[in-house]
Design a protein around this motif. Structure first.
Motif, PDB file in Angstrom:
ATOM      1  N   ILE A 172     -23.660  56.129  14.971  1.00 16.13           N
ATOM      2  CA  ILE A 172     -23.131  54.900  15.514  1.00 16.13           C
ATOM      3  C   ILE A 172     -22.838  53.880  14.775  1.00 16.13           C
ATOM      4  O   ILE A 172     -22.240  53.187  14.990  1.00 16.13           O
ATOM      5  CB  ILE A 172     -23.308  54.632  17.329  1.00 16.13           C
ATOM      6  CG1 ILE A 172     -22.740  56.340  17.909  1.00 16.13           C
ATOM      7  CG2 ILE A 172     -23.086  54.026  17.886  1.00 16.13           C
ATOM      8  CD1 ILE A 172     -23.158  56.553  18.673  1.00 16.13           C
ATOM      9  N   SER A 173     -24.608  53.822  14.520  1.00 19.55           N
ATOM     10  CA  SER A 173     -25.086  52.299  13.907  1.00 19.55           C
ATOM     11  C   SER A 173     -24.815  52.130  12.537  1.00 19.55           C
ATOM     12  O   SER A 173     -24.764  50.651  12.943  1.00 19.55           O
ATOM     13  CB  SER A 173     -26.669  53.356  13.083  1.00 19.55           C
ATOM     14  OG  SER A 173     -27.986  52.183  13.195  1.00 19.55           O
ATOM     15  N   SER A 174     -24.139  52.961  11.670  1.00 19.86           N
ATOM     16  CA  SER A 174     -23.482  52.618  10.312  1.00 19.86           C
ATOM     17  C   SER A 174     -22.042  51.606  10.879  1.00 19.86           C
ATOM     18  O   SER A 174     -21.520  51.276  10.132  1.00 19.86           O
ATOM     19  CB  SER A 174     -23.605  53.961   9.251  1.00 19.86           C
ATOM     20  OG  SER A 174     -22.279  54.777  10.044  1.00 19.86           O
ATOM     21  N   PHE A 175     -21.583  52.711  11.926  1.00 21.06           N
ATOM     22  CA  PHE A 175     -20.021  52.835  12.207  1.00 21.06           C
ATOM     23  C   PHE A 175     -19.866  51.085  12.498  1.00 21.06           C
ATOM     24  O   PHE A 175     -19.229  50.138  12.488  1.00 21.06           O
ATOM     25  CB  PHE A 175     -19.497  53.813  13.238  1.00 21.06           C
ATOM     26  CG  PHE A 175     -18.014  53.338  13.623  1.00 21.06           C
ATOM     27  CD1 PHE A 175     -17.131  53.241  13.059  1.00 21.06           C
ATOM     28  CD2 PHE A 175     -18.031  52.070  14.873  1.00 21.06           C
ATOM     29  CE1 PHE A 175     -15.728  53.092  12.688  1.00 21.06           C
ATOM     30  CE2 PHE A 175     -16.375  52.349  14.942  1.00 21.06           C
ATOM     31  CZ  PHE A 175     -15.468  52.698  14.459  1.00 21.06           C
ATOM     32  N   ALA A 176     -20.834  51.046  13.545  1.00 23.35           N
ATOM     33  CA  ALA A 176     -21.072  49.677  14.549  1.00 23.35           C
ATOM     34  C   ALA A 176     -21.020  48.297  13.300  1.00 23.35           C
ATOM     35  O   ALA A 176     -20.929  47.341  13.109  1.00 23.35           O
ATOM     36  CB  ALA A 176     -22.382  49.701  15.625  1.00 23.35           C
ATOM     37  N   LYS A 177     -22.179  48.439  12.220  1.00 19.24           N
ATOM     38  CA  LYS A 177     -22.302  47.671  11.987  1.00 19.24           C
ATOM     39  C   LYS A 177     -21.500  47.441  10.372  1.00 19.24           C
ATOM     40  O   LYS A 177     -21.431  46.081   9.991  1.00 19.24           O
ATOM     41  CB  LYS A 177     -23.946  48.665  10.207  1.00 19.24           C
ATOM     42  CG  LYS A 177     -24.360  47.246   9.774  1.00 19.24           C
ATOM     43  CD  LYS A 177     -25.203  47.750   8.748  1.00 19.24           C
ATOM     44  CE  LYS A 177     -25.610  47.063   7.189  1.00 19.24           C
ATOM     45  NZ  LYS A 177     -26.227  47.732   6.806  1.00 19.24           N
ATOM     46  N   LYS A 178     -20.194  47.969  10.055  1.00 19.85           N
ATOM     47  CA  LYS A 178     -19.455  47.721   9.626  1.00 19.85           C
ATOM     48  C   LYS A 178     -18.646  46.913  10.186  1.00 19.85           C
ATOM     49  O   LYS A 178     -17.847  45.831   9.674  1.00 19.85           O
ATOM     50  CB  LYS A 178     -18.775  49.561   9.151  1.00 19.85           C
ATOM     51  CG  LYS A 178     -18.976  49.721   7.931  1.00 19.85           C
ATOM     52  CD  LYS A 178     -18.175  51.079   7.750  1.00 19.85           C
ATOM     53  CE  LYS A 178     -18.872  52.217   6.481  1.00 19.85           C
ATOM     54  NZ  LYS A 178     -18.751  53.816   6.843  1.00 19.85           N
ATOM     55  N   GLN A 179     -18.467  47.214  11.815  1.00 18.85           N
ATOM     56  CA  GLN A 179     -18.018  46.287  12.095  1.00 18.85           C
ATOM     57  C   GLN A 179     -18.316  44.803  12.545  1.00 18.85           C
ATOM     58  O   GLN A 179     -17.251  43.437  12.545  1.00 18.85           O
ATOM     59  CB  GLN A 179     -17.241  46.677  13.969  1.00 18.85           C
ATOM     60  CG  GLN A 179     -16.540  47.623  13.850  1.00 18.85           C
ATOM     61  CD  GLN A 179     -15.654  47.994  13.428  1.00 18.85           C
ATOM     62  OE1 GLN A 179     -14.302  46.935  13.423  1.00 18.85           O
ATOM     63  NE2 GLN A 179     -14.958  48.298  12.720  1.00 18.85           N
ATOM     64  N   PHE A 180     -19.355  44.670  12.394  1.00 15.74           N
ATOM     65  CA  PHE A 180     -20.375  43.384  12.891  1.00 15.74           C
ATOM     66  C   PHE A 180     -19.992  43.039  11.523  1.00 15.74           C
ATOM     67  O   PHE A 180     -19.631  42.283  12.101  1.00 15.74           O
ATOM     68  CB  PHE A 180     -21.540  43.655  12.653  1.00 15.74           C
ATOM     69  CG  PHE A 180     -22.246  44.128  14.409  1.00 15.74           C
ATOM     70  CD1 PHE A 180     -20.867  44.131  15.571  1.00 15.74           C
ATOM     71  CD2 PHE A 180     -23.050  45.732  14.234  1.00 15.74           C
ATOM     72  CE1 PHE A 180     -21.674  45.083  16.716  1.00 15.74           C
ATOM     73  CE2 PHE A 180     -22.966  45.999  15.686  1.00 15.74           C
ATOM     74  CZ  PHE A 180     -22.975  45.536  16.795  1.00 15.74           C
ATOM     75  N   LEU A 181     -20.348  43.136  10.510  1.00 16.62           N
ATOM     76  CA  LEU A 181     -20.192  42.562   9.144  1.00 16.62           C
ATOM     77  C   LEU A 181     -18.471  42.669   9.091  1.00 16.62           C
ATOM     78  O   LEU A 181     -18.414  41.214   8.487  1.00 16.62           O
ATOM     79  CB  LEU A 181     -20.099  43.551   8.273  1.00 16.62           C
ATOM     80  CG  LEU A 181     -21.935  44.347   7.383  1.00 16.62           C
ATOM     81  CD1 LEU A 181     -21.790  45.412   6.885  1.00 16.62           C
ATOM     82  CD2 LEU A 181     -23.407  42.857   7.889  1.00 16.62           C
ATOM     83  N   LYS A 182     -17.829  42.598   9.687  1.00 15.87           N
ATOM     84  CA  LYS A 182     -16.493  42.413   9.584  1.00 15.87           C
ATOM     85  C   LYS A 182     -15.616  41.755  10.246  1.00 15.87           C
ATOM     86  O   LYS A 182     -14.905  40.558   9.376  1.00 15.87           O
ATOM     87  CB  LYS A 182     -15.276  43.770   9.373  1.00 15.87           C
ATOM     88  CG  LYS A 182     -14.056  43.471   9.413  1.00 15.87           C
ATOM     89  CD  LYS A 182     -13.118  44.947  10.117  1.00 15.87           C
ATOM     90  CE  LYS A 182     -11.582  45.125   9.693  1.00 15.87           C
ATOM     91  NZ  LYS A 182     -11.263  46.150  10.883  1.00 15.87           N
ATOM     92  N   SER A 183     -16.300  41.608  11.280  1.00 18.41           N
ATOM     93  CA  SER A 183     -16.768  39.767  12.400  1.00 18.41           C
ATOM     94  C   SER A 183     -16.831  38.634  11.146  1.00 18.41           C
ATOM     95  O   SER A 183     -16.633  37.999  12.129  1.00 18.41           O
ATOM     96  CB  SER A 183     -16.780  40.759  13.544  1.00 18.41           C
ATOM     97  OG  SER A 183     -18.626  40.351  13.615  1.00 18.41           O
ATOM     98  N   GLY A 184     -17.660  39.162  10.207  1.00 18.02           N
ATOM     99  CA  GLY A 184     -18.410  37.853  10.219  1.00 18.02           C
ATOM    100  C   GLY A 184     -20.041  37.777  10.452  1.00 18.02           C
ATOM    101  O   GLY A 184     -20.490  36.558   9.800  1.00 18.02           O
ATOM    102  N   MET A 185     -20.400  38.767  11.052  1.00 16.66           N
ATOM    103  CA  MET A 185     -21.890  38.950  11.500  1.00 16.66           C
ATOM    104  C   MET A 185     -22.382  38.560  10.094  1.00 16.66           C
ATOM    105  O   MET A 185     -22.834  39.373   8.893  1.00 16.66           O
ATOM    106  CB  MET A 185     -21.745  39.789  12.421  1.00 16.66           C
ATOM    107  CG  MET A 185     -22.752  39.210  13.950  1.00 16.66           C
ATOM    108  SD  MET A 185     -23.647  40.863  14.648  1.00 16.66           S
ATOM    109  CE  MET A 185     -22.251  40.779  15.549  1.00 16.66           C
TER     110      MET A 185
END
Length: 302
Positions: free
Chosen positions: A216-229
């Protein structure tokens, strides 16, 4: 004044306490619940519920920007931060008043005040009108938790915010630092990032959402980075230099050394600690371990 006897006394009216009180009443017990601040506790008033309401507004705002993909037209998309917050507070208020209604319906006695265990089976409550004594053979501790404050990272409501400040922001951050990537930190990072803040998250552990499953951690991180965080893992905030009216210089340390970054707003979300002080637990021999009450397999204290 004579002590009021009850079959069960619950200290704290958050999701743990009010549910226990209602269940006790449904099983035929005469139940009292003592709450010092808000029915529904932190979760309903200052936690899970209002943050989800904020996130829902951010999600709709994000979707509106993708209207074309859905064959829809939405022009001059914007937001009113004050109104977004007002909706969030309204949702929380509505649910909290619902808790009051449920307790009343189940004939639970609600006492607003600060409780203290003054002897075996005895609870003294300090209310606006003075103090009253309650007695019961069964006492349920459901006092919840509060935000942890680390030395030097304390919230001031201006440049450095706690979760309470972040739920009622006085302004929209332009450049935001979120310290801590647990559920609380990530929720605020997501909200402000979606509304356009340049957001950096710092996490001392080796991954974001460290208590969740690694997947979950790594999946969430990808999404956060994709959103510009921006996400900095294995990084510690050593200190914050605050300049009122200007911003904050954060001193960050990782394996490579120390760097400084400037922000106009910082949200401190470095975990929570249990509310175990001033309850008289020590005097009754109840064991406390790192702000947690020590219990057995049946949640009984010593």
């Amino acid at each position: 004044m004579a002590a009021k006897p009850f079959d069960m006394i619950v200290i704290g009216a958050g999701p743990g306490g009010y549910v226990a009180a209602i269940r006790g009443a449904q099983l035929g017990l005469n139940v009292a619940v003592v709450e010092r601040e808000h029915l529904g506790g932190i979760c309903l008033n200052w936690g899970c519920i209002p943050t989800k309401a904020l996130l829902r507004s951010a999600e709709v705002f994000h979707l509106m920007q993708r209207a074309k993909e859905f064959g829809l037209k939405a022009e001059a998309i914007g937001y009113d931060l004050g109104e977004v917050v007002k909706r969030s507070r309204g949702v929380a208020k509505q649910l909290a008043s619902g808790v009051g209604h449920l307790l009343k319906k189940n004939k639970v006695t609600v006492i607003m005040g600060e409780a203290r265990l003054t002897g075996p089976g005895t609870v003294t409550v300090k209310t606006d009108k003075g103090s009253e004594e309650l007695t019961s053979k069964a006492i349920v501790l459901a006092t919840g938790a509060r935000a942890r404050a680390l030395p030097g990272l304390e919230a001031d409501g201006d440049l450095v915010w706690s979760y309470k400040h972040a739920l009622q922001p006085v302004r929209m951050p332009k450049k935001l630092l979120v310290i801590g990537s647990g559920a609380i930190g990530i929720e605020f990072a997501s909200f402000f990032n979606t509304l356009g803040a340049d957001t950096t998250v710092v996490e001392v552990m080796d991954r974001v959402l460290p208590v969740e499953d690694e997947e979950i951690s790594s999946f969430a991180k990808k999404q956060f980075l994709k959103s510009g965080m921006k996400i900095l893992e294995k990084t510690t905030v050593k200190k914050l230099d605050r300049t009122p009216g200007k911003g904050v210089v954060a001193h960050l340390e990782d394996a490579k050394g120390t760097t400084t970054m400037e922000f106009d707003t910082v949200i401190s979300a470095v975990g929570i600690v249990g509310n175990v002080e001033n309850l008289g637990l020590e005097g009754l021999g109840v064991k406390i371990d790192r702000t947690h009450v020590v219990v057995d397999a049946f949640c009984r204290t010593g």
